[in-house]
Write a protein that holds these residues in place. Structure first.
Motif, short mmCIF file in Angstrom:
data_model
loop_
_atom_site.label_atom_id
_atom_site.label_comp_id
_atom_site.label_asym_id
_atom_site.label_seq_id
_atom_site.Cartn_x
_atom_site.Cartn_y
_atom_site.Cartn_z
N ASP A 55 11.47 0.43 5.38
CA ASP A 55 10.86 0.25 4.06
C ASP A 55 9.92 -0.96 4.06
OD1 ASP A 55 10.33 0.78 1.41
OD2 ASP A 55 12.02 -0.41 0.67
N LEU A 56 8.96 -0.93 4.98
CA LEU A 56 8.04 -2.06 5.15
C LEU A 56 6.94 -2.05 4.11
CD1 LEU A 56 7.55 -2.08 9.04
CD2 LEU A 56 9.23 -3.34 7.69
N SER A 57 6.60 -3.23 3.61
CA SER A 57 5.45 -3.37 2.72
C SER A 57 4.17 -3.28 3.55
CB SER A 57 5.50 -4.72 2.01
OG SER A 57 5.34 -5.78 2.95
N SER A 58 3.02 -3.21 2.86
CA SER A 58 1.74 -3.16 3.56
C SER A 58 1.54 -4.40 4.42
CB SER A 58 0.60 -3.02 2.55
OG SER A 58 0.70 -1.81 1.85
N PHE A 59 1.90 -5.57 3.88
CA PHE A 59 1.77 -6.80 4.66
C PHE A 59 2.66 -6.77 5.89
CE2 PHE A 59 3.51 -10.98 5.72
CZ PHE A 59 2.35 -11.65 6.07
N GLU A 60 3.89 -6.30 5.74
CA GLU A 60 4.80 -6.26 6.89
C GLU A 60 4.31 -5.28 7.95
OE1 GLU A 60 9.10 -7.33 4.79
OE2 GLU A 60 8.30 -5.28 4.68
N GLN A 61 3.74 -4.16 7.53
CA GLN A 61 3.17 -3.22 8.50
C GLN A 61 2.02 -3.87 9.27
OE1 GLN A 61 2.41 0.85 7.01
NE2 GLN A 61 3.62 0.28 5.21
N SER A 62 1.13 -4.55 8.55
CA SER A 62 0.00 -5.22 9.21
C SER A 62 0.48 -6.31 10.16
CB SER A 62 -0.94 -5.82 8.16
OG SER A 62 -1.48 -4.82 7.34
N SER A 63 1.51 -7.04 9.75
CA SER A 63 1.99 -8.14 10.60
C SER A 63 2.65 -7.63 11.86
CB SER A 63 2.96 -9.02 9.81
OG SER A 63 4.11 -8.29 9.42
N VAL A 64 3.32 -6.48 11.80
CA VAL A 64 3.93 -5.90 12.99
C VAL A 64 2.86 -5.55 14.02
CG1 VAL A 64 5.13 -3.84 13.86
CG2 VAL A 64 6.02 -5.06 11.88
N VAL A 65 1.71 -5.12 13.55
CA VAL A 65 0.61 -4.80 14.45
C VAL A 65 -0.08 -6.06 14.95
CG1 VAL A 65 -1.63 -3.65 14.64
CG2 VAL A 65 0.23 -2.57 13.36
N SER A 66 -0.43 -6.96 14.05
CA SER A 66 -1.28 -8.10 14.41
C SER A 66 -0.54 -9.23 15.11
CB SER A 66 -1.98 -8.66 13.16
OG SER A 66 -1.02 -9.11 12.22
N VAL A 67 0.79 -9.30 14.97
CA VAL A 67 1.51 -10.41 15.59
C VAL A 67 1.41 -10.33 17.12
CG1 VAL A 67 3.79 -9.31 15.78
CG2 VAL A 67 3.61 -11.78 15.42
#
Length: 474
Positions: A55-67
């Protein structure tokens, strides 16, 4: 192969069996490059299912990619110093362990934070191999196939990406994103194992006073007298040498010295060329094109609503054009490929901008996008990594490659961060025109400041760099 008598007479030749041996070493070490591509690509399909499970938010989805990009910056930054201190082979084995740990953490993650930790660890390994593999390949490859060997780095990156897309596709129906990650554990373990039998770079061994060990490695591949020639040239100059052609080091290459050595007048032109090319590769817009590809392909009616199918299609194109580049880099040279690539990228991305502004056919958008990807894949994509392994003096090669890879990952992160705000501010068409202008500036930069390295010794490359950058080292 360079056929000039003055150069051929100075090459240290390899036996036919020696050439095969070097190729096996090169293919083995580029398992790290394969993991570079796999770990950066696997998240594209896995995230479709992770976001629902966690149940990831948009920010959490982006951070999983960009980290992963931030981890890669750190990995690239520190790898040069570690490679110079402990050797190329131990570092690459350690990076294989990091890959494995990151994959395990992601695969067993029960929530957002352990997944993030796994992605950071993967990023450290990705950044490390992006700097270290070109260094190792540049020091192990004979002059006559050096470009093709260094291009293996990009080829295995694209194969890793394609494999990640196929793995995503295979597990898409079941939604088993953990299995997608687990597949990456196989090449990770394999990288550790191959590093147990691969030789250490003779350049590193000679620079660290381990001449006897370097001799044993060189004796396996060189023609009679080749080992003595390499070692004697090293002893005559008092600093690093290239095993492949006996090239002597530059005046500033007397030994590793971190940032100070890279900023020395004799090395500074190589550093500037590498850093600018590293930024140019990302700011020319490749990742933005890939970002828009699913939308454009969907508009063109090619089943792009299935993002995983799109990824496989793009992955196949990337592999094909990289194979083409592999056959051209030692025939045409680095500069012609770079110049032609950047010119083709400028034209195709400018036309893509026109297509958006004029609301042209989606099919035309698709054509312009694919032309851009082909132009990038045949030149700017692989040739940057080739040059990264060639233009630095041997004693500064690991640190120089580390600096170039670090700027490349930082640029990747900045472009990813700024692209959507730029689209919102000026629109799609003008944004692509900005990238086209950067490509044109890149053509001018390569024409004026980047030397040809095909079949040349490092001293010849250094002299060309000094002349182009108007640097005096006396």
């Amino acid at each position: 192969m360079d056929t000039r008598p003055t150069s051929e007479s100075r090459f240290v030749r390899l036996t036919p069996q020696g050439l095969k041996t070097v190729r096996r070493w090169a293919v083995s070490i580029t398992i790290g490059s394969f993991l570079f591509g796999f770990d950066t690509g696997i998240i594209s399909g896995a995230l479709l299912f992770i976001r629902d499970d966690f149940d990831l938010s948009s920010f959490e989805q982006s951070s999983v990619v960009s980290v992963l990009l931030l981890g890669a910056v750190v990995g690239a930054l520190v790898s040069g110093r570690i490679a110079d201190r402990y050797g190329r082979r131990p570092l690459l084995a350690g990076l294989g362990v990091l890959f494995l740990l990151g994959i395990v953490a992601a695969a067993v993650a029960g929530g957002y934070w352990l997944l993030m930790l796994g992605r950071v660890v993967m990023g450290l390994a990705v950044g490390g191999v992006s700097a270290t593999v070109p260094t190792y390949l540049g020091e192990m490859a004979p002059a006559q196939i050096r470009g093709r060997v260094l291009s293996l780095n990009q080829l295995l990156i694209t194969l890793g990406l394609l494999t990640s897309y196929l793995v995503n596709w295979a597990f898409a129906e079941s939604g088993n994103w953990r299995a997608m990650f687990w597949v990456g554990g196989v090449p990770s373990a394999l990288l550790v194992l191959v590093c147990l039998w691969l030789p250490e770079s003779p350049v590193w061994q000679i620079n660290h006073g381990r001449t006897d060990r370097a001799r044993r490695t060189l004796d396996k591949v060189t023609e009679p007298g080749g080992t003595d020639l390499v070692v004697s040239r090293f002893e005559d100059t008092g600093h690093g040498t290239d095993r492949d052609d006996g090239q002597r080091g530059d005046g500033a290459g007397s030994g590793p010295g971190g940032v100070r050595a890279l900023l020395a007048p004799a090395v500074r032109p190589a550093l500037l060329a590498a850093l600018i090319l590293a930024a140019l590769q990302q700011f020319s817009g490749i990742n933005t094109i890939l970002y828009y590809a699913p939308t454009i392909m969907g508009q063109a009616g090619l089943s792009a609503s299935n993002a995983i199918y799109y990824s496989v299609f793009i992955g196949v194109i990337n592999v094909i054009v990289t194979v083409v580049s592999l056959g051209l880099v030692d025939r045409l040279g680095r500069r012609p490929l770079l110049l032609g690539s950047l010119a083709g990228m400028a034209v195709s991305i400018a036309l893509l901008g026109v297509a958006f502004v004029a609301d042209l056919s989606p099919l035309l958008m698709l054509v312009f996008m694919m032309l851009y990807i082909v132009a990038f894949g045949v030149g700017m994509g692989p040739v940057f990594w080739v040059l990264l392994g060639e233009i630095f003096p041997p004693a500064q090669r690991a640190e120089g490659s580390s600096a170039g890879a670090t700027v490349n990952w930082l640029s990747n992160f900045v472009v990813s961060l700024l692209f959507l705000p730029l689209i919102s501010a000026v629109g799609e068409g003008p944004t692509f025109w900005i990238f086209a202008v950067i490509c044109v500036l890149g053509v001018a930069f390569v024409a004026r400041w980047v030397p040809e390295t095909r079949g040349r010794h490092i001293d010849e490359v250094g002299e060309d760099l000094h002349r182009r950058w108007n640097v005096r080292t006396e």
